[in-house]
Design a protein around this motif. Sequence first.
Motif, PDB file in Angstrom:
ATOM      1  N   VAL A 195       6.039   5.668 -13.316  1.00 10.56           N
ATOM      2  CA  VAL A 195       5.467   4.386 -12.907  1.00 10.56           C
ATOM      3  C   VAL A 195       4.031   4.320 -13.412  1.00 10.56           C
ATOM      4  CG1 VAL A 195       4.857   2.894 -10.980  1.00 10.56           C
ATOM      5  CG2 VAL A 195       6.942   4.291 -10.877  1.00 10.56           C
ATOM      6  N   THR A 196       3.744   3.362 -14.273  1.00 13.90           N
ATOM      7  CA  THR A 196       2.408   3.249 -14.858  1.00 13.90           C
ATOM      8  C   THR A 196       1.537   2.204 -14.174  1.00 13.90           C
ATOM      9  OG1 THR A 196       3.268   1.678 -16.495  1.00 13.90           O
ATOM     10  CG2 THR A 196       3.210   4.007 -17.118  1.00 13.90           C
TER      11      THR A 196
ATOM     12  N   THR B 233      15.465   3.095 -20.123  1.00  8.50           N
ATOM     13  CA  THR B 233      14.429   3.918 -19.495  1.00  8.50           C
ATOM     14  C   THR B 233      13.964   3.346 -18.156  1.00  8.50           C
ATOM     15  OG1 THR B 233      12.859   2.779 -20.954  1.00  8.50           O
ATOM     16  CG2 THR B 233      13.540   4.997 -21.600  1.00  8.50           C
ATOM     17  N   VAL B 234      14.219   2.053 -17.912  1.00  8.57           N
ATOM     18  CA  VAL B 234      13.829   1.460 -16.634  1.00  8.57           C
ATOM     19  C   VAL B 234      14.598   2.098 -15.476  1.00  8.57           C
ATOM     20  CG1 VAL B 234      15.526  -0.433 -16.683  1.00  8.57           C
ATOM     21  CG2 VAL B 234      13.388  -0.713 -15.426  1.00  8.57           C
ATOM     22  N   ILE B 235      15.796   2.609 -15.740  1.00  7.63           N
ATOM     23  CA  ILE B 235      16.581   3.242 -14.684  1.00  7.63           C
ATOM     24  C   ILE B 235      15.836   4.458 -14.143  1.00  7.63           C
ATOM     25  CG2 ILE B 235      18.776   4.359 -14.125  1.00  7.63           C
ATOM     26  CD1 ILE B 235      20.051   2.732 -16.384  1.00  7.63           C
ATOM     27  N   SER B 236      15.294   5.272 -15.027  1.00  6.97           N
ATOM     28  CA  SER B 236      14.529   6.449 -14.600  1.00  6.97           C
ATOM     29  C   SER B 236      13.275   6.055 -13.840  1.00  6.97           C
ATOM     30  CB  SER B 236      14.157   7.305 -15.817  1.00  6.97           C
ATOM     31  OG  SER B 236      15.312   7.763 -16.485  1.00  6.97           O
ATOM     32  N   VAL B 237      12.627   4.975 -14.286  1.00  2.55           N
ATOM     33  CA  VAL B 237      11.424   4.492 -13.588  1.00  2.55           C
ATOM     34  C   VAL B 237      11.762   4.125 -12.144  1.00  2.55           C
ATOM     35  CG1 VAL B 237       9.684   2.662 -13.497  1.00  2.55           C
ATOM     36  CG2 VAL B 237      10.317   3.681 -15.696  1.00  2.55           C
ATOM     37  N   ALA B 238      12.861   3.392 -11.950  1.00  2.00           N
ATOM     38  CA  ALA B 238      13.240   2.958 -10.607  1.00  2.00           C
ATOM     39  C   ALA B 238      13.602   4.144  -9.725  1.00  2.00           C
ATOM     40  CB  ALA B 238      14.413   1.986 -10.689  1.00  2.00           C
ATOM     41  N   VAL B 239      14.349   5.096 -10.276  1.00  3.13           N
ATOM     42  CA  VAL B 239      14.700   6.295  -9.504  1.00  3.13           C
ATOM     43  C   VAL B 239      13.429   7.034  -9.097  1.00  3.13           C
ATOM     44  CG1 VAL B 239      15.784   8.569  -9.626  1.00  3.13           C
ATOM     45  CG2 VAL B 239      16.987   6.573 -10.513  1.00  3.13           C
ATOM     46  N   ASP B 240      12.507   7.200 -10.025  1.00  2.00           N
ATOM     47  CA  ASP B 240      11.275   7.937  -9.718  1.00  2.00           C
ATOM     48  C   ASP B 240      10.428   7.202  -8.689  1.00  2.00           C
ATOM     49  OD1 ASP B 240      10.205  10.519 -10.811  1.00  2.00           O
ATOM     50  OD2 ASP B 240       8.378   9.305 -10.970  1.00  2.00           O
TER      51      ASP B 240
ATOM     52  N   CYS C 249       3.407   5.954  -5.532  1.00  2.00           N
ATOM     53  CA  CYS C 249       3.716   6.023  -6.961  1.00  2.00           C
ATOM     54  C   CYS C 249       2.544   6.474  -7.822  1.00  2.00           C
ATOM     55  CB  CYS C 249       4.225   4.671  -7.448  1.00  2.00           C
ATOM     56  SG  CYS C 249       5.858   4.235  -6.799  1.00  2.00           S
ATOM     57  N   GLN C 250       1.395   6.750  -7.211  1.00  2.00           N
ATOM     58  CA  GLN C 250       0.238   7.182  -7.987  1.00  2.00           C
ATOM     59  C   GLN C 250       0.492   8.495  -8.720  1.00  2.00           C
ATOM     60  OE1 GLN C 250      -3.081   7.233  -5.249  1.00  2.00           O
ATOM     61  NE2 GLN C 250      -3.551   5.057  -5.583  1.00  2.00           N
ATOM     62  N   SER C 251       1.321   9.338  -8.141  1.00  2.00           N
ATOM     63  CA  SER C 251       1.589  10.645  -8.751  1.00  2.00           C
ATOM     64  C   SER C 251       2.833  10.632  -9.634  1.00  2.00           C
ATOM     65  CB  SER C 251       1.753  11.711  -7.658  1.00  2.00           C
ATOM     66  OG  SER C 251       2.807  11.367  -6.775  1.00  2.00           O
TER      67      SER C 251
ATOM     68  N   THR D 252       0.838  -1.211   0.000  1.00  2.30           N
ATOM     69  CA  THR D 252       0.000   0.000   0.000  1.00  2.30           C
ATOM     70  C   THR D 252       0.863   1.248   0.000  1.00  2.30           C
ATOM     71  OG1 THR D 252      -1.776  -1.151   1.163  1.00  2.30           O
ATOM     72  CG2 THR D 252      -1.803   1.257   1.233  1.00  2.30           C
ATOM     73  N   THR D 253       1.908   1.247   0.807  1.00  4.88           N
ATOM     74  CA  THR D 253       2.819   2.393   0.881  1.00  4.88           C
ATOM     75  C   THR D 253       3.375   2.722  -0.495  1.00  4.88           C
ATOM     76  OG1 THR D 253       3.460   1.845   3.144  1.00  4.88           O
ATOM     77  CG2 THR D 253       4.965   3.250   1.893  1.00  4.88           C
ATOM     78  N   ILE D 254       3.878   1.711  -1.201  1.00  4.28           N
ATOM     79  CA  ILE D 254       4.501   1.920  -2.506  1.00  4.28           C
ATOM     80  C   ILE D 254       3.459   2.287  -3.561  1.00  4.28           C
ATOM     81  CG2 ILE D 254       5.770   0.763  -4.359  1.00  4.28           C
ATOM     82  CD1 ILE D 254       7.126  -0.911  -2.076  1.00  4.28           C
TER      83      ILE D 254
END
Length: 432
Positions: free
Chosen positions: A360-361, A412-419, A354-356, A348-350
């Motif tokens: 992360v889609t 592009t997965v690197i940016s996803v993980a950082v975000d 990540c909703q905003s 739930t925390t994650i």
Amino acid sequence: MNDNFTEEITPLLIEWRRTLHQNPELGFMEYYTTYRIGKELEKLGFIIHVGVDALESASRMGVPDEPLLTEQENKALHWGVEESWMEKMRGGNTGVVAIWDAEKNGEHIGFRFDIDALPIKETDAKDHFPSNHGFRSQEDGVMHACGHDGHTAIGLGLAHFIAQYNDSLTGRYTLIFQPAEEGGRGAKAITDKGWLDEVDQFYTGHIGINPYPVGTIAATTRGFLASTKLNAHFKGVASHAGMKPEEGKNALLAAATAATQLYAIPRHSGGPTRINVGKMSAGSGRNIIPEASYLEIETRGETKEINRYVLEEAKRTLHAAAMMHDVEVMIDFVGETEEIECDDSLITTITEACQSSNYVTEVLPFAKVSGSEDASFMTNTVQNNGGKATYMLFGTELPYGHHHPAFDYQETVISVAVDAYIHILKGGMSHE
């Protein structure tokens, strides 16, 4: 707060990933990698602990032989590593632990990023992305074939965020750049130093493993197995194979007997088990009874107890094979992992954090995995001390699987993980 941070730092993330990919180093020999990470964190203002200050040296497993360490140390010095840094790392004491204190009451949050490469010769095929973009490994027979170059870049990106937004942060942050994940050799040495003892929340994860679309992440994982890595050395007696075969004691046959019979260990009713003989070497010539042989083996089980069952049966089999052929056997233990049970409360925390996120889609509550992870020592220590921990996955297409000479992932997965990590931190930020 600038919501474009991830977009702005993405070129740096790619640069770090590609530089590290070109200069891969094996476990406990990540001298240049440690230096590059440490210098970047030092520049940001982190309190850094390097080498012998970062890990419990005696707790390392599977440390390379001294000639290999010395060769890599000399190479790293040639690549520009400062002598003062090398002094802390000599003898295979690599890795960085970075501390940031926001000096406002809040939770202690830990992150772990593994930094080592694999003994694999990277393909030079024209359709291999690193090859046709000029950042293929420059080290023959060594390759980042599991994504740890990307993991390191993720950690550095998160470090930049923490340093830039300190005024909005609360609590403490520990970023662990861990050596020797491959083979389950490095995490225990970091853990035994005490860095996880007071952590309230702990996050780590992996690029790929399951081929999800970029933007899809898993908040937790299920299925990592406890594991033990061992090497077996058989010692026999050499003899002329034609004139005096009866005087020889054949170490090759002992190893071959062991290799086949290890796979006959009965399965366990309590859960999944695995065994693998990944390497065998023996002999010196067709007319010589082999006096020495060598096996590299791993056992796995759903729990520590089940893995211990497989391990004990493996040891019994090795000794029986040695006895059958009247040779000696020595067993070295060179790696270990435990099982991982992520805290479901962090789903739930994650998910909410990540909703905003613009990167992360989709957040999956969990992903089913296999294999083993020595981050288990870290997650279990945090949980045993009352904290919460999870192991996440970050989706990417995988043209070839992990540990393959043509392994690669979508950058592009690197940016996803950082975000994703940034938004997890934002959930606990001060909004004054």
